[in-house]
Motif scaffolding. Structure first.
Motif, short mmCIF file in Angstrom:
data_model
loop_
_atom_site.label_atom_id
_atom_site.label_comp_id
_atom_site.label_asym_id
_atom_site.label_seq_id
_atom_site.Cartn_x
_atom_site.Cartn_y
_atom_site.Cartn_z
N THR A 1 0.86 -1.18 0.00
CA THR A 1 0.00 0.00 0.00
C THR A 1 0.89 1.23 0.00
OG1 THR A 1 -1.67 -1.16 1.31
CG2 THR A 1 -1.84 1.23 1.22
N LYS A 2 0.63 2.13 -0.95
CA LYS A 2 1.35 3.40 -1.00
C LYS A 2 0.43 4.40 -1.69
CE LYS A 2 5.66 5.61 -2.26
NZ LYS A 2 6.98 5.44 -2.89
N ASN A 3 0.18 5.50 -0.98
CA ASN A 3 -0.77 6.50 -1.47
C ASN A 3 -2.09 5.81 -1.80
OD1 ASN A 3 1.23 8.52 -1.16
ND2 ASN A 3 2.06 8.01 -3.18
N LYS A 4 -2.51 5.83 -3.07
CA LYS A 4 -3.77 5.19 -3.46
C LYS A 4 -3.54 3.88 -4.21
CE LYS A 4 -6.32 9.51 -3.59
NZ LYS A 4 -7.16 10.40 -4.40
N ASP A 5 -2.31 3.39 -4.19
CA ASP A 5 -1.98 2.14 -4.87
C ASP A 5 -2.00 0.99 -3.85
OD1 ASP A 5 -1.51 3.57 -7.19
OD2 ASP A 5 0.66 3.64 -6.89
N THR A 6 -2.55 -0.14 -4.26
CA THR A 6 -2.52 -1.34 -3.43
C THR A 6 -2.24 -2.56 -4.30
OG1 THR A 6 -4.89 -1.75 -3.62
CG2 THR A 6 -4.17 -0.40 -1.74
N ALA A 7 -1.71 -3.57 -3.67
CA ALA A 7 -1.48 -4.85 -4.35
C ALA A 7 -1.45 -5.94 -3.28
CB ALA A 7 -0.18 -4.83 -5.14
N THR A 8 -1.84 -7.13 -3.66
CA THR A 8 -1.79 -8.28 -2.76
C THR A 8 -1.15 -9.45 -3.49
OG1 THR A 8 -4.02 -8.99 -3.38
CG2 THR A 8 -3.82 -7.60 -1.42
N LEU A 9 -0.47 -10.27 -2.72
CA LEU A 9 0.19 -11.45 -3.27
C LEU A 9 0.07 -12.58 -2.25
CD1 LEU A 9 2.09 -12.95 -5.27
CD2 LEU A 9 4.01 -11.87 -4.08
N THR A 10 -0.42 -13.71 -2.71
CA THR A 10 -0.47 -14.92 -1.89
C THR A 10 0.34 -15.98 -2.60
OG1 THR A 10 -2.69 -14.40 -1.10
CG2 THR A 10 -1.98 -16.67 -0.86
N THR A 11 1.28 -16.60 -1.89
CA THR A 11 2.11 -17.63 -2.50
C THR A 11 1.92 -18.95 -1.78
OG1 THR A 11 4.03 -17.13 -1.11
CG2 THR A 11 3.87 -15.98 -3.24
N ILE A 12 1.99 -20.01 -2.54
CA ILE A 12 1.97 -21.37 -2.00
C ILE A 12 3.23 -22.04 -2.53
CG2 ILE A 12 0.75 -23.57 -1.91
CD1 ILE A 12 -1.84 -21.92 -2.42
N SER A 13 4.13 -22.38 -1.62
CA SER A 13 5.42 -22.96 -1.99
C SER A 13 5.44 -24.44 -1.67
CB SER A 13 6.54 -22.27 -1.21
OG SER A 13 6.50 -20.89 -1.40
N SER A 14 5.95 -25.20 -2.60
CA SER A 14 6.17 -26.62 -2.40
C SER A 14 7.54 -26.92 -2.97
CB SER A 14 5.08 -27.44 -3.10
OG SER A 14 5.27 -28.81 -2.87
N GLY A 15 8.52 -26.97 -2.09
CA GLY A 15 9.89 -27.08 -2.55
C GLY A 15 10.29 -25.77 -3.20
N HIS A 16 10.85 -25.83 -4.40
CA HIS A 16 11.22 -24.60 -5.09
C HIS A 16 10.11 -24.10 -6.03
CE1 HIS A 16 12.28 -27.67 -8.05
NE2 HIS A 16 12.18 -26.74 -8.96
N ILE A 17 9.01 -24.84 -6.16
CA ILE A 17 7.89 -24.44 -7.01
C ILE A 17 6.95 -23.54 -6.22
CG2 ILE A 17 5.91 -25.26 -8.36
CD1 ILE A 17 8.66 -25.98 -9.54
N VAL A 18 6.54 -22.43 -6.83
CA VAL A 18 5.67 -21.46 -6.18
C VAL A 18 4.49 -21.15 -7.09
CG1 VAL A 18 5.50 -19.13 -5.19
CG2 VAL A 18 7.64 -20.43 -4.98
N THR A 19 3.28 -21.21 -6.52
CA THR A 19 2.07 -20.80 -7.22
C THR A 19 1.38 -19.78 -6.33
OG1 THR A 19 0.77 -22.58 -6.24
CG2 THR A 19 1.76 -23.02 -8.40
#
Length: 150
Positions: free
Chosen positions: A44-62
């Motif tokens: 969050t900065k000023n009026k900008d927002t972003a979200t990220l959710t990661t699911i890691s299994s070993g070195h693979i990330v979704t």
């Protein structure tokens, strides 16, 4: 009498072998629960927002990634990639302006945050990819802070 003796030994050995062999399903569940990890981040900065959710299994990330940048079209989609050292490099498949697109994203793990990387991009196989991962710039851009997942 010798035959009865050998049958008893065989039956006992079989019983012990079966008892010492734990269920494969329990082992797989334990391994999966240890390897799979979910993390959530926000920016969050000023009026900008972003979200990220990661699911890691070993070195693979979704996971899921969403940007809502002020006076720009928001976009939301999924990521799929891998950790390369301390950097997550992934394909971001998203919808924006009624169109589906794919572009490469990169995030550097730094001080408990994920810092988005930017650099020169080219089109390759129908998606936008970084021309050279080693020249990406991290910092002074979008920094995702880790939060507790809902």
């Amino acid at each position: 009498m010798k035959l009865h003796y050998w049958l008893l030994i065989l039956a006992t050995s079989t019983f012990i072998a079966c008892q010492n062999n734990p269920s494969t399903n329990n082992d797989e569940e334990t391994i999966t629960s240890v390897i799979t990890k979910q993390d959530c981040y926000t920016y969050t900065k000023n009026k900008d927002t972003a979200t990220l959710t990661t699911i890691s299994s070993g070195h693979i990330v979704t996971g899921e990634l969403q940007y809502q940048l002020f006076e720009k079209d928001s976009n939301k989609g999924s990521i799929k990639g891998e950790m390369k050292g301390d950097t997550l490099v992934a394909d971001y498949t998203f919808g924006s302006e009624g169109k589906n697109s794919v572009r490469q994203v990169a995030f550097l793990q730094k001080d408990g945050k994920l810092v988005e990387g930017f650099g020169e991009v080219i089109e390759k196989d129908g998606k936008m990819v970084f021309k050279n991962l080693s020249t990406l710039k991290f910092g002074g851009t979008i920094e995702f802070t880790k939060i507790i997942c809902n």
